[in-house]
Write a protein that holds these residues in place. Structure first.
Motif, PDB file in Angstrom:
ATOM      1  N   VAL A  26     117.838  50.483  44.741  1.00 39.55           N
ATOM      2  CA  VAL A  26     117.733  50.516  43.283  1.00 39.55           C
ATOM      3  C   VAL A  26     116.383  49.949  42.855  1.00 39.55           C
ATOM      4  CG1 VAL A  26     118.682  49.588  41.137  1.00 39.55           C
ATOM      5  CG2 VAL A  26     120.215  50.300  42.974  1.00 39.55           C
ATOM      6  N   ASP A  27     115.685  50.704  42.025  1.00 36.09           N
ATOM      7  CA  ASP A  27     114.460  50.260  41.367  1.00 36.09           C
ATOM      8  C   ASP A  27     114.685  50.443  39.873  1.00 36.09           C
ATOM      9  OD1 ASP A  27     112.416  49.490  43.350  1.00 36.09           O
ATOM     10  OD2 ASP A  27     112.717  51.530  44.076  1.00 36.09           O
ATOM     11  N   LEU A  28     114.871  49.324  39.169  1.00 35.44           N
ATOM     12  CA  LEU A  28     115.215  49.383  37.754  1.00 35.44           C
ATOM     13  C   LEU A  28     114.688  48.141  37.056  1.00 35.44           C
ATOM     14  CD1 LEU A  28     116.962  50.666  35.437  1.00 35.44           C
ATOM     15  CD2 LEU A  28     118.864  49.292  36.305  1.00 35.44           C
ATOM     16  N   GLU A  29     114.209  48.316  35.828  1.00 35.59           N
ATOM     17  CA  GLU A  29     113.775  47.181  35.013  1.00 35.59           C
ATOM     18  C   GLU A  29     114.388  47.312  33.629  1.00 35.59           C
ATOM     19  OE1 GLU A  29     109.769  45.181  33.074  1.00 35.59           O
ATOM     20  OE2 GLU A  29     109.601  46.322  34.928  1.00 35.59           O
ATOM     21  N   ILE A  30     114.982  46.218  33.153  1.00 41.40           N
ATOM     22  CA  ILE A  30     115.512  46.143  31.798  1.00 41.40           C
ATOM     23  C   ILE A  30     114.731  45.044  31.092  1.00 41.40           C
ATOM     24  CG2 ILE A  30     117.531  45.740  30.354  1.00 41.40           C
ATOM     25  CD1 ILE A  30     119.250  46.612  32.764  1.00 41.40           C
ATOM     26  N   GLY A  31     113.962  45.427  30.101  1.00 40.39           N
ATOM     27  CA  GLY A  31     113.087  44.493  29.399  1.00 40.39           C
ATOM     28  C   GLY A  31     113.853  43.476  28.568  1.00 40.39           C
ATOM     29  N   SER A  32     113.208  42.364  28.307  1.00 39.29           N
ATOM     30  CA  SER A  32     113.790  41.290  27.500  1.00 39.29           C
ATOM     31  C   SER A  32     114.199  41.823  26.131  1.00 39.29           C
ATOM     32  CB  SER A  32     112.766  40.164  27.351  1.00 39.29           C
ATOM     33  OG  SER A  32     113.299  39.126  26.564  1.00 39.29           O
ATOM     34  N   GLY A  33     115.433  41.544  25.746  1.00 35.22           N
ATOM     35  CA  GLY A  33     115.935  41.973  24.449  1.00 35.22           C
ATOM     36  C   GLY A  33     116.351  43.425  24.377  1.00 35.22           C
ATOM     37  N   LYS A  34     116.271  44.147  25.476  1.00 31.88           N
ATOM     38  CA  LYS A  34     116.632  45.565  25.494  1.00 31.88           C
ATOM     39  C   LYS A  34     118.106  45.725  25.855  1.00 31.88           C
ATOM     40  CE  LYS A  34     112.525  47.044  24.649  1.00 31.88           C
ATOM     41  NZ  LYS A  34     112.196  47.656  23.388  1.00 31.88           N
ATOM     42  N   LEU A  35     118.688  46.794  25.399  1.00 31.68           N
ATOM     43  CA  LEU A  35     120.069  47.133  25.689  1.00 31.68           C
ATOM     44  C   LEU A  35     120.070  48.277  26.685  1.00 31.68           C
ATOM     45  CD1 LEU A  35     123.074  46.765  24.919  1.00 31.68           C
ATOM     46  CD2 LEU A  35     122.715  48.526  23.192  1.00 31.68           C
ATOM     47  N   ALA A  36     120.876  48.164  27.726  1.00 32.06           N
ATOM     48  CA  ALA A  36     120.945  49.218  28.743  1.00 32.06           C
ATOM     49  C   ALA A  36     122.385  49.677  28.880  1.00 32.06           C
ATOM     50  CB  ALA A  36     120.435  48.705  30.078  1.00 32.06           C
ATOM     51  N   LEU A  37     122.562  50.947  29.114  1.00 37.99           N
ATOM     52  CA  LEU A  37     123.876  51.537  29.340  1.00 37.99           C
ATOM     53  C   LEU A  37     123.902  52.053  30.762  1.00 37.99           C
ATOM     54  CD1 LEU A  37     126.591  52.539  28.163  1.00 37.99           C
ATOM     55  CD2 LEU A  37     125.403  54.663  27.610  1.00 37.99           C
ATOM     56  N   ILE A  38     124.882  51.585  31.534  1.00 35.63           N
ATOM     57  CA  ILE A  38     125.009  51.995  32.927  1.00 35.63           C
ATOM     58  C   ILE A  38     126.255  52.864  33.045  1.00 35.63           C
ATOM     59  CG2 ILE A  38     125.288  51.207  35.309  1.00 35.63           C
ATOM     60  CD1 ILE A  38     123.935  48.571  34.364  1.00 35.63           C
ATOM     61  N   THR A  39     126.055  54.118  33.414  1.00 34.53           N
ATOM     62  CA  THR A  39     127.176  55.044  33.539  1.00 34.53           C
ATOM     63  C   THR A  39     127.184  55.648  34.936  1.00 34.53           C
ATOM     64  OG1 THR A  39     125.925  56.977  32.778  1.00 34.53           O
ATOM     65  CG2 THR A  39     127.021  55.658  31.093  1.00 34.53           C
ATOM     66  N   GLY A  40     128.313  56.193  35.307  1.00 38.19           N
ATOM     67  CA  GLY A  40     128.422  56.870  36.593  1.00 38.19           C
ATOM     68  C   GLY A  40     129.868  57.003  36.998  1.00 38.19           C
ATOM     69  N   SER A  41     130.070  57.734  38.042  1.00 42.66           N
ATOM     70  CA  SER A  41     131.427  57.972  38.519  1.00 42.66           C
ATOM     71  C   SER A  41     131.992  56.735  39.209  1.00 42.66           C
ATOM     72  CB  SER A  41     131.439  59.167  39.477  1.00 42.66           C
ATOM     73  OG  SER A  41     130.609  58.894  40.578  1.00 42.66           O
ATOM     74  N   SER A  42     133.269  56.759  39.441  1.00 44.19           N
ATOM     75  CA  SER A  42     133.951  55.657  40.117  1.00 44.19           C
ATOM     76  C   SER A  42     133.350  55.439  41.498  1.00 44.19           C
ATOM     77  CB  SER A  42     135.436  55.987  40.237  1.00 44.19           C
ATOM     78  OG  SER A  42     136.113  54.972  40.913  1.00 44.19           O
ATOM     79  N   GLY A  43     133.035  54.180  41.807  1.00 45.63           N
ATOM     80  CA  GLY A  43     132.509  53.848  43.127  1.00 45.63           C
ATOM     81  C   GLY A  43     131.019  54.023  43.297  1.00 45.63           C
ATOM     82  N   CYS A  44     130.283  54.282  42.206  1.00 42.19           N
ATOM     83  CA  CYS A  44     128.842  54.537  42.343  1.00 42.19           C
ATOM     84  C   CYS A  44     127.994  53.277  42.338  1.00 42.19           C
ATOM     85  CB  CYS A  44     128.362  55.518  41.277  1.00 42.19           C
ATOM     86  SG  CYS A  44     128.258  54.816  39.633  1.00 42.19           S
ATOM     87  N   GLY A  45     128.589  52.088  42.019  1.00 41.32           N
ATOM     88  CA  GLY A  45     127.840  50.844  42.094  1.00 41.32           C
ATOM     89  C   GLY A  45     127.576  50.153  40.768  1.00 41.32           C
ATOM     90  N   LYS A  46     128.168  50.632  39.688  1.00 38.95           N
ATOM     91  CA  LYS A  46     127.942  50.022  38.370  1.00 38.95           C
ATOM     92  C   LYS A  46     128.328  48.542  38.365  1.00 38.95           C
ATOM     93  CE  LYS A  46     130.826  52.812  36.435  1.00 38.95           C
ATOM     94  NZ  LYS A  46     131.284  53.621  37.543  1.00 38.95           N
ATOM     95  N   THR A  47     129.524  48.251  38.810  1.00 38.63           N
ATOM     96  CA  THR A  47     130.006  46.866  38.816  1.00 38.63           C
ATOM     97  C   THR A  47     129.200  46.015  39.785  1.00 38.63           C
ATOM     98  OG1 THR A  47     132.216  47.574  38.171  1.00 38.63           O
ATOM     99  CG2 THR A  47     132.028  45.392  39.172  1.00 38.63           C
ATOM    100  N   THR A  48     128.853  46.551  40.932  1.00 35.66           N
ATOM    101  CA  THR A  48     128.049  45.818  41.912  1.00 35.66           C
ATOM    102  C   THR A  48     126.694  45.445  41.317  1.00 35.66           C
ATOM    103  OG1 THR A  48     129.151  46.939  43.737  1.00 35.66           O
ATOM    104  CG2 THR A  48     127.041  45.886  44.224  1.00 35.66           C
ATOM    105  N   LEU A  49     126.100  46.344  40.557  1.00 35.60           N
ATOM    106  CA  LEU A  49     124.820  46.063  39.904  1.00 35.60           C
ATOM    107  C   LEU A  49     124.960  44.892  38.930  1.00 35.60           C
ATOM    108  CD1 LEU A  49     121.920  47.283  39.801  1.00 35.60           C
ATOM    109  CD2 LEU A  49     122.669  48.476  37.751  1.00 35.60           C
ATOM    110  N   LEU A  50     126.015  44.885  38.132  1.00 35.62           N
ATOM    111  CA  LEU A  50     126.239  43.788  37.189  1.00 35.62           C
ATOM    112  C   LEU A  50     126.585  42.494  37.915  1.00 35.62           C
ATOM    113  CD1 LEU A  50     128.267  45.672  34.443  1.00 35.62           C
ATOM    114  CD2 LEU A  50     125.860  45.012  34.390  1.00 35.62           C
ATOM    115  N   ARG A  51     127.368  42.585  38.970  1.00 36.31           N
ATOM    116  CA  ARG A  51     127.724  41.395  39.754  1.00 36.31           C
ATOM    117  C   ARG A  51     126.490  40.776  40.401  1.00 36.31           C
ATOM    118  NH1 ARG A  51     132.916  40.496  41.610  1.00 36.31           N
ATOM    119  NH2 ARG A  51     132.124  40.078  43.693  1.00 36.31           N
ATOM    120  N   SER A  52     125.491  41.588  40.713  1.00 38.67           N
ATOM    121  CA  SER A  52     124.267  41.055  41.318  1.00 38.67           C
ATOM    122  C   SER A  52     123.544  40.120  40.360  1.00 38.67           C
ATOM    123  CB  SER A  52     123.351  42.196  41.772  1.00 38.67           C
ATOM    124  OG  SER A  52     122.787  42.889  40.679  1.00 38.67           O
TER     125      SER A  52
END
Length: 90
Positions: A26-52
């Motif tokens: 994963v190569d991703l940057e979310i800037g300070s004060g920005k809102l990001a929406l993470i979508t994807g199918s079941s098991g694609c890693g959304k929760t793992t990304l947030l848990r990190s």
């Protein structure tokens, strides 16, 4: 709110004898004060990304930076239960 960066971030989980890839380079940057929406199918890693970001999912390789600082210095101890985080490490 800090800038969050994942650089070449990979997470593998071991279940019994098998290893599973949860996040693949994963190569991703979310800037300070920005809102990001993470979508994807079941098991694609959304929760793992947030848990990190919360410190509950340790990377197998790569970096997680909060305002340019490596997040490995900020440990959250959860004693095996991520719903009961101990932020001061006691």
């Amino acid at each position: 709110m800090p800038t969050i960066q994942w650089k070449q971030y990979c997470v593998y989980y071991k279940v019994k004898r098998d290893w599973y890839l949860a996040l693949d380079t994963v190569d991703l940057e979310i800037g300070s004060g920005k809102l990001a929406l993470i979508t994807g199918s079941s098991g694609c890693g959304k929760t793992t990304l947030l848990r990190s970001v919360m410190g509950f999912a340790k990377q197998s390789s790569g970096q997680l930076l909060l305002d340019g600082q490596d997040n490995q210095a900020a440990h959250i101890h959860h004693n095996g239960n991520p719903n009961k985080a101990d932020l001061d490490g006691k």
